[in-house]
Design a protein around this motif. Structure first.
Motif, short mmCIF file in Angstrom:
data_model
loop_
_atom_site.label_atom_id
_atom_site.label_comp_id
_atom_site.label_asym_id
_atom_site.label_seq_id
_atom_site.Cartn_x
_atom_site.Cartn_y
_atom_site.Cartn_z
N GLY A 104 28.85 23.06 10.29
CA GLY A 104 29.28 23.82 9.02
C GLY A 104 27.78 24.36 8.30
O GLY A 104 28.21 24.89 7.03
N ASN A 130 27.67 27.89 6.75
CA ASN A 130 29.03 28.27 6.19
C ASN A 130 28.77 27.79 4.82
O ASN A 130 28.73 26.45 4.34
N LYS A 134 27.15 25.36 14.04
CA LYS A 134 28.31 26.27 13.85
C LYS A 134 29.34 25.19 13.33
O LYS A 134 30.04 25.25 12.41
N LYS A 178 31.21 25.14 3.13
CA LYS A 178 30.95 23.58 3.77
C LYS A 178 29.61 23.12 3.15
O LYS A 178 29.48 21.98 2.94
#
Ligand code: TMP
Length: 408
Positions: free
Chosen positions: A278, A281, A275, A284
């Protein structure tokens, strides 16, 4: 527009980095075959739902794993030791006896299973590439030349029973039908059995900019998050993970039937690490492409400036990873005199796509160049130690992971 849906959860996929038109990473070829060389589009995509990182397209597995497969696991002593250590640990921790049953998916030349065979433990290797499988069979390691599909899963259960251990190294990331695979594992595993697999870890790829882990064979680069999500769908559970240094950074995943083992804290620790890093995500993840493109420019201009200074530059180790690098960087093949390699089947052939000649390692030893590009960067320590003489002769190493540099 990406047509392919996530191979696990069927959600839409988003592009992380398009690595362009690429040949097969391991398809070292003869001059006469240049014209009919096979290319495909190498696009790395991300599923925002189950967080699985995958290729948009993967060539037909039969094109990649065939009777002339060029990769023999037992060429590396470090890898032999790595597998022996883990086989001993499994035997001890899972209390494996002669009548236990160990399956390996993608058993190659038997490098791992030889450790079970030596202790007379029941085992079965599954290996679709006939040439490497035959090496294992010669060593009397029980091997079936096959892909691991549901037909084979049923046959194995009927003839051998359920498995105490299903193991796989650097193979699960090759198998596009990941859901079917996990279903088969669930079917072939004893109640207290363990499915353990290890593969290059996307956490390392992201941190090291090692985009060369993406090539035709690696349809997935797993993370702890994505493996946990796949397990959930099949009544399986990710109970432990263990970081490995192999292949430039791998993760070993321990999977069991849901509720059959306690969960180790390391799983949640890594979920948090991912997490923070990144890698779940999408925004990212786009930084990854920027870093690679910076390296591309630096790599090509470094080689050009060395050529202008009259320096001899060669490649060290004709890895499948180097195929992605040279073709994505679109490096002028005239800037690299040859690539040295120790695998007989590759010698005197040419590198996929860029057609740089592969010469036997003995040539490198007799004719040290000024610079050697370390394509097998994942074996950096072993190689640099082994090649002291190259350095003593004034030779320098060129690295491109995580950044392009000449090693001091
Ligand atoms: P791979 O990274 O695709 O597994 O390929 C490894 C290749 O690198 C294989 O052809 C053997 C070659 N190699 C060398 O030539 N010298 C070395 O010291 C090592 C470790 C590998």
């Amino acid at each position: 527009m990406i047509k392919q849906k996530c191979r696990s959860c069927k959600s839409k996929l988003k592009e992380i980095i398009n690595l362009g038109k690429q040949p097969l990473g391991n398809a070292f070829l003869k001059k006469k075959d240049f014209e009919k060389e096979y290319f495909y589009k190498l696009n790395v995509v991300f599923c925002n739902n189950c967080k699985l990182i995958q290729l948009e397209n993967q060539p037909d597995p039969k094109k990649m794993f065939h009777k002339n497969y060029a990769f023999f696991s037992s060429t590396s002593n470090n890898m032999k030791l790595h597998f022996k250590k883990f086989a001993d640990l499994l035997i001890k921790k899972q209390n494996l006896k002669k009548d236990s049953f160990v399956i390996e998916i993608g058993s190659n030349d038997g490098i791992m299973l030889s450790n079970f065979k030596n202790k007379k433990i029941n085992h079965l290797g599954i290996e679709p590439s006939a040439n490497v499988a035959k090496v294992a069979i010669k060593k009397k390691i029980n091997t079936t030349i096959n892909f691991y599909d549901s037909k084979l899963a049923i046959k194995i259960k009927n003839t051998h029973g359920l498995a105490d251990i299903i193991y796989s190294a650097n193979v699960i990331c090759h198998i596009p039908k990941v859901d079917q695979l996990f279903k088969n594992i669930k079917y072939n595993l004893k109640k207290k059995g363990l499915f353990v697999f290890e593969d290059p870890y996307f956490g390392d790829v992201f941190k090291k900019n090692s985009f060369d882990q993406f090539y035709d064979e690696h349809v997935f680069l797993f993370t702890v998050t994505s493996v946990k999500n796949i397990c959930k769908k099949f009544g399986l559970e990710l109970i432990n993970v263990s970081k490995q240094n192999t292949h430039g950074g791998s993760m070993r995943y321990f999977i069991a039937h849901k509720g059959s083992y306690d969960l180790k804290k390391k799983v949640s620790t890594y979920l948090n690490v991912e997490k923070k890093l990144g890698i779940n995500n999408f925004k990212k993840l786009k930084q990854f492409k920027k870093n690679i493109d910076q390296n591309k420019q630096k790599f090509n201009s470094l080689l050009m400036s060395l050529k202008n200074k009259g320096k001899h530059v060669v490649g060290y180790a004709a890895t499948s990873k180097s195929t992605t690098v040279l073709n994505y960087f679109n490096t002028d093949p005239n800037l690299i005199k040859y690539i040295s390699d120790t695998t007989p089947i590759k010698i005197n052939k040419f590198s996929p796509g860029k057609h740089i000649k592969i010469l036997d390692y003995s040539f490198f030893k007799k004719n040290y160049p000024d610079y050697a590009i370390l394509f097998a960067w994942n074996h950096q320590n072993e190689i640099i130690k082994k090649e002291k003489k190259f350095k003593e002769n004034g030779g320098r190493w060129i690295l491109f992971i995580p950044k392009v540099k000449i090693l001091k």
